[in-house]
Design a protein around this motif. Structure first.
Motif, short mmCIF file in Angstrom:
data_model
loop_
_atom_site.label_atom_id
_atom_site.label_comp_id
_atom_site.label_asym_id
_atom_site.label_seq_id
_atom_site.Cartn_x
_atom_site.Cartn_y
_atom_site.Cartn_z
N HIS A 641 0.84 -1.18 0.00
CA HIS A 641 0.00 0.00 0.00
C HIS A 641 0.89 1.24 0.00
O HIS A 641 2.06 1.17 0.36
N TYR A 642 0.29 2.33 -0.40
CA TYR A 642 1.07 3.56 -0.60
C TYR A 642 0.40 4.68 0.19
O TYR A 642 -0.78 4.98 -0.02
N GLN A 643 1.16 5.35 1.09
CA GLN A 643 0.62 6.45 1.88
C GLN A 643 1.14 7.76 1.29
O GLN A 643 2.35 7.94 1.09
N PRO A 644 0.23 8.67 1.02
CA PRO A 644 0.63 9.93 0.36
C PRO A 644 1.59 10.73 1.23
O PRO A 644 1.49 10.75 2.46
N GLN A 645 2.54 11.42 0.56
CA GLN A 645 3.44 12.39 1.18
C GLN A 645 3.25 13.72 0.44
O GLN A 645 3.24 13.75 -0.79
N ASP A 651 0.41 21.93 0.15
CA ASP A 651 -0.36 20.70 0.20
C ASP A 651 -0.35 19.95 -1.13
O ASP A 651 -1.31 19.27 -1.51
N ARG A 652 0.78 19.97 -1.80
CA ARG A 652 0.90 19.31 -3.10
C ARG A 652 1.41 17.89 -2.89
O ARG A 652 2.34 17.62 -2.14
N LEU A 653 0.80 16.92 -3.60
CA LEU A 653 1.19 15.53 -3.54
C LEU A 653 2.53 15.36 -4.26
O LEU A 653 2.65 15.66 -5.44
N ILE A 654 3.51 14.88 -3.53
CA ILE A 654 4.86 14.78 -4.13
C ILE A 654 5.39 13.33 -4.16
O ILE A 654 6.37 13.06 -4.84
N GLY A 655 4.77 12.42 -3.41
CA GLY A 655 5.29 11.05 -3.42
C GLY A 655 4.49 10.16 -2.50
O GLY A 655 3.39 10.51 -2.06
N ALA A 656 5.07 9.01 -2.21
CA ALA A 656 4.38 8.03 -1.37
C ALA A 656 5.41 7.17 -0.63
O ALA A 656 6.54 6.98 -1.08
N GLU A 657 4.97 6.67 0.53
CA GLU A 657 5.79 5.69 1.25
C GLU A 657 5.16 4.32 1.03
O GLU A 657 3.97 4.12 1.27
N TYR A 857 -2.73 10.39 8.54
CA TYR A 857 -4.11 10.12 8.18
C TYR A 857 -4.87 11.39 7.80
O TYR A 857 -5.88 11.33 7.08
N TYR A 858 -4.38 12.54 8.26
CA TYR A 858 -5.04 13.81 7.92
C TYR A 858 -4.99 14.04 6.42
O TYR A 858 -5.93 14.58 5.83
N TYR A 859 -3.90 13.58 5.80
CA TYR A 859 -3.72 13.76 4.36
C TYR A 859 -4.10 12.52 3.56
O TYR A 859 -4.37 12.63 2.36
N GLY A 860 -4.09 11.39 4.23
CA GLY A 860 -4.47 10.19 3.49
C GLY A 860 -3.91 8.92 4.14
O GLY A 860 -2.77 8.88 4.58
N ARG A 861 -4.77 7.88 4.18
CA ARG A 861 -4.33 6.60 4.71
C ARG A 861 -3.57 5.82 3.63
O ARG A 861 -3.71 6.12 2.44
N PRO A 862 -2.84 4.78 4.01
CA PRO A 862 -2.21 3.93 3.00
C PRO A 862 -3.29 3.25 2.16
O PRO A 862 -4.26 2.72 2.70
N VAL A 863 -3.13 3.29 0.82
CA VAL A 863 -4.12 2.72 -0.09
C VAL A 863 -3.40 1.87 -1.12
O VAL A 863 -2.18 1.93 -1.27
#
Length: 883
Positions: A641-645, A651-657, A857-863
């Motif tokens: 799964h990928y959690q947004p960074q 507040d721009r989406l730049i990557g994922a963990e 989690y404020y910005y997004g859970r792992p999906v």
């Protein structure tokens, strides 16, 4: 008228009286006739009775006569009935067989037969269509006249040999009435035959043992006669090759023929026996030694007529002579001590090794008894049993402690044998012994190696388990308790890795000594291996005693150690199990103490914890998960799964963990905190970590190829991955295989692992960074980083641990720490990312401090990848300006 009636009645009365008289006369006549018949019948019955009585008497007289006749014979006489059961026996049979108190007609003669013979008769008859009570009777019936040798069981319980003759008897009408058996005791004859047979065998055996044959030659005719033993000596078959005198001479060894010819010639004129020893050369090259004797017999005129000779195989005698010489040499040169005594146990001879071992010269011990060497180690009972065994068995061997001349006691392994003469009387005792001192030392050394740790000299696991089982036996009887303390050292691996194994070994020795000094008298400490130690506390009245000892151990090991000039602080954690509540045997107690130690390490080091039954359930669960995890990759149960960074500024989406997840086929989604540590402990994290890295890089490359604005993929590296694999080669290969540009890959390493081997990890991180990837310190703030190392670390980013973010803005300390980390990162020109953001207040606070990036989690859970792709697409849409 009246008179007329009276006259009529009188007349009628007279008529009746006359009738009665006639009837009575008839009756008397009939009774007279019946009486005559009855008397005749009684006289006939009496006559028959007398005749029957006379017949019975004649039969009884015949039976008594037959019995007297049977009793006059010395053989066993037995009459059998038509069914084979006993009918009559003679007195000799009663005396010899145990039949006095038995009813004859209920028994058969087979009951006294030897079991083997009884079974042989039954086997010979086979299965018959009628009931067989006596196989012997059936055999006689089948033969008509039966003769055989049998053994019968006598009254004394011994079997004797009898010659049985049985004949079937018939009455005048030819009907079978039974059989007569005559059993003659031939036991003395059998014994005489056996003695004669033994004598003949002994004579033949004696002749054979003596290897002595004879021959005779008629000097006038030259005719020779030979005994069978000569053929055996010469190893010639008399049936296939008749022996001649030249044959005998041809077999003589060439070097001895002259001596044999000379002896033969001398014997022809000598008046006494001439003997010569020579060798016999056999066809296969073997050599025998023979002794020949010649003597000439003359006739009445003094002329030689017959030459008589003997041939004896003396090869064994020659060998014995050689062996005696050899034995004397062995006696003196033997490395074992040897002493010989007479029948009264007085020493008559010793060898050189005896003198070397015991220190006594032969002249000092001759005539003495072996009790001269008593060490006082053994009691009287020991020597009593020794001599009892020696007299009964003729030999004794075992370990015995004796004393040297200098007073030193030494262990000997001694064998004593009694030598008997031809009459069976003891004439010598021979003792052979060797010094066990060196073997004792070697055995003790081996025992020490088997039961003690070579590094610390503490008992090892095997000795601990045995001692624990012994202690359990005692406390079961006494009703007391005991405790097992399982401990290992904190940060010991760091000492080994950073300072080397010699320092680690010295530290372990120091720990072992301190543990021994800390424990009570009677307690036991053992080393199980590595940095694991285990303690056995006996006679623990309650938990207060156990806790007191545990606290002493914790306090003692918390003090610094000095090892090769290094001051080391390690500490320990302890797991405790108690008998009987935590286990009934040593293995269970050790296992449960180990589980308790695992709990103590989880809950914070430097503490002790008691075993809880719930730990066993956790252990079972752990074993189950480890087993299932080994097949999870093959079953495609692992997913990423990928959690947004995001960049906090806009507040721009730049990557994922990339985060690993496990969806079990039966148990559903298993949390990472349940299986990641298992994967690390079992080493499975190496393969799983490479799979996660490869999956994440492949997914990032797909998003880049699709044209999405995707800056980086963050992937965690476990310390176990770095230690147990060539991580540099792995990352290089994955980047090459997936085609992902290195700048889009960020590798996260925890601060705790980096600081365990800081110097080594600086080099590894430098090599990884040289590939072009980005490096981040994960969970920063929890690993006690040295600022000196921090500024040297080739990293690009600090990730603030979620534990400092979760209580913002309520906890002022966390706010201060977060502020300091952000300032430190910026001063070192590092990007700072905050993890675990869950509220707008936390996001606003971090923006205000200038934190660069955010995740939570404020910005997004792992999906999953598909859901994250939607986020990428949404972030690419133009944003509307606020109206």
């Amino acid at each position: 008228m009246k008179d007329t009636r009276l006259q009529s009645e009188l007349e009628s009365l007279r008529t009746e009286i006359t009738a009665l008289r006639l009837a009575n006369a008839a009756l008397e006549q009939q009774m007279s006739q019946d009486a005559e018949q009855t008397d005749s019948l009684l006289r006939a019955m009496e006559s028959q009775s007398n005749a029957l009585r006379e017949a019975n008497q004649r039969q009884l007289n015949q039976r008594f006569f037959l019995q007297r006749v049977m009793d006059t014979t010395g053989a066993l006489m037995i009459l059998l009935g038509p069914d084979g059961r006993l009918r009559q026996i003679n007195q000799r049979c009663s005396e010899m067989l145990d039949v006095a108190d038995r009813k004859l007609d209920e028994h058969v003669l087979d009951e006294w037969l030897h079991p083997y013979e009884r079974q042989a008769l039954a086997d010979m008859l086979g299965k018959l269509p009628w009931p067989v009570y006596s196989p012997l009777f059936e055999a006689a019936h089948r033969a008509g006249n039966y003769t055989a040798e049998h053994r019968l069981l006598g009254r004394d319980g011994q079997y004797r040999h009898y010659w049985l003759e049985a004949s079937i008897q018939y009455n005048r009408q030819g009907k079978e009435e039974g059989a007569v058996v005559c059993a003659t005791d031939i036991s003395p004859l059998k014994q005489q035959q056996e003695r004669l047979h033994r004598s003949e065998n002994l004579l033949k055996e004696a002749q054979h043992i003596a290897h002595l044959g004879h021959w005779e030659q008629d000097l006038a005719s030259g005719e020779l006669t030979w005994s069978e033993e000569i053929y055996r000596i010469l190893e010639i078959d008399p049936l296939t090759r008749p022996l001649s005198f030249p044959d005998l001479l041809d077999l003589v060894h060439p070097d001895d023929r002259a001596a044999v010819d000379k002896a033969y010639s001398v014997s022809l004129t000598a008046d006494k026996p001439i003997s010569v020893d020579h060798r016999l050369l056999l066809a296969d090259g073997r050599v025998k030694w023979l002794r020949k004797c010649f003597i000439t017999h003359a006739d009445s005129e003094g002329q030689p007529r017959r030459l008589v000779g003997t041939v004896q195989d003396v090869t064994a005698e020659r060998l014995i002579d050689e062996q005696l010489v050899l034995a004397a040499s062995v006696f003196e040169s033997s490395l074992n001590g040897i002493l010989i005594t007479d029948a009264n146990a007085r020493i008559i001879k010793v060898n050189r090794a005896f003198t070397e071992i015991m220190g006594y010269g032969s002249e000092e011990v001759l005539g003495q008894k072996p009790n001269l060497f008593k060490s006082g180690y053994h009691d009287k009972e020991f020597y009593r049993k020794l001599w009892s065994t020696l007299k009964l068995a003729g030999k004794w061997q075992g370990e015995i402690w004796d004393r040297r001349k200098n007073g030193e006691s030494l262990p000997l392994w001694q064998s004593v044998s009694a030598v008997h003469d031809s009459d069976g009387q003891i004439i010598r005792y021979i003792g052979v012994f060797y010094d066990l001192s060196e073997q004792k030392r070697a055995a003790e050394h081996i025992h020490h190696l088997a039961y003690y740790d070579s590094l610390t000299d503490l008992p090892n696991r095997q000795l601990f388990v045995e001692r624990c089982e012994q202690s359990l036996e005692k406390v079961r009887r006494s009703g007391r308790t005991l405790a097992v303390l399982f401990l290992d050292l904190d940060r010991f691996k760091h000492v080994n890795d950073s300072l080397g194994h010699p320092v680690g070994d010295e530290l372990l020795r120091a720990v072992a000594q301190r543990l021994k000094n800390t424990l009570r008298h009677g307690d036991m400490v053992a080393r199980l291996g590595g940095d694991e130690f285990i303690v056995l506390l006996e006679d623990t009245e309650n938990h207060d005693v156990v806790e007191y000892v545990a606290c002493k151990i914790l306090a003692g090991l918390a003090q610094p150690f000095m090892a090769q000039g290094h001051k080391l602080e390690i500490g320990t954690s302890i797991g405790i199990s108690c008998y009987p509540e935590d286990g009934e045997d040593a293995t269970t107690l050790i296992k449960h103490a180990d589980l308790a130690l695992y709990q103590a390490k989880e809950q914070g080091r430097g503490i002790f914890r008691y075993y809880d039954v719930r730990l066993t359930e956790r252990a079972r669960e752990r074993l189950f998960l480890e087993s299932e995890l080994r097949d999870a990759l093959a079953r495609e149960e692992l997913i990423v799964h990928y959690q947004p960074q995001l960049a906090l500024a806009d507040d721009r989406l730049i990557g994922a963990e990339a985060l690993l997840r496990w969806r079990h086929r039966e148990h559903g989604l298993i949390p990472p905190d349940k299986f990641i540590s298992i994967a690390e402990d079992s080493g499975l994290i190496v393969a799983i970590g490479e799979w996660v890295l490869r999956s994440a890089c492949r997914q990032a490359k797909q998003w880049l190829d699709a044209g999405h604005d995707f800056q980086r993929m963050a992937v965690n590296l476990s310390g176990v991955q770095i230690e147990r694999s060539d991580i540099l080669a792995t990352v290089t290969q994955v980047l090459a295989d997936t085609g992902l540009p290195p700048k889009h890959l960020e590798l996260e390493i925890t601060e705790t692992y980096i600081m365990q081997q800081a110097q080594l990890n600086v080099r590894i991180m430098g090599d990884l960074r040289a590939l072009g990837v980005t490096l981040a310190i994960d969970d920063f703030g929890t690993g006690q980083s040295s600022l000196g190392y921090l500024k040297r670390l080739p990293v690009d980013k600090l990730k603030i641990d979620r534990s400092f973010v979760m209580d913002i803005p309520q906890d002022s300390n966390d706010m201060a720490i977060t502020r300091a980390i952000i300032a430190l990162g910026h001063n070192l020109h590092l990007t700072v990312l905050a993890e675990g953001i869950e509220t707008a207040e936390q996001a606003a606070f971090l923006k205000e401090l200038g934190c660069d990036e955010a995740q939570g989690y404020y910005y997004g859970r792992p999906v999953d990848a598909e859901s994250y792709l939607k986020l990428l697409k949404e972030s690419a849409r133009p944003r509307r300006s606020p109206t």
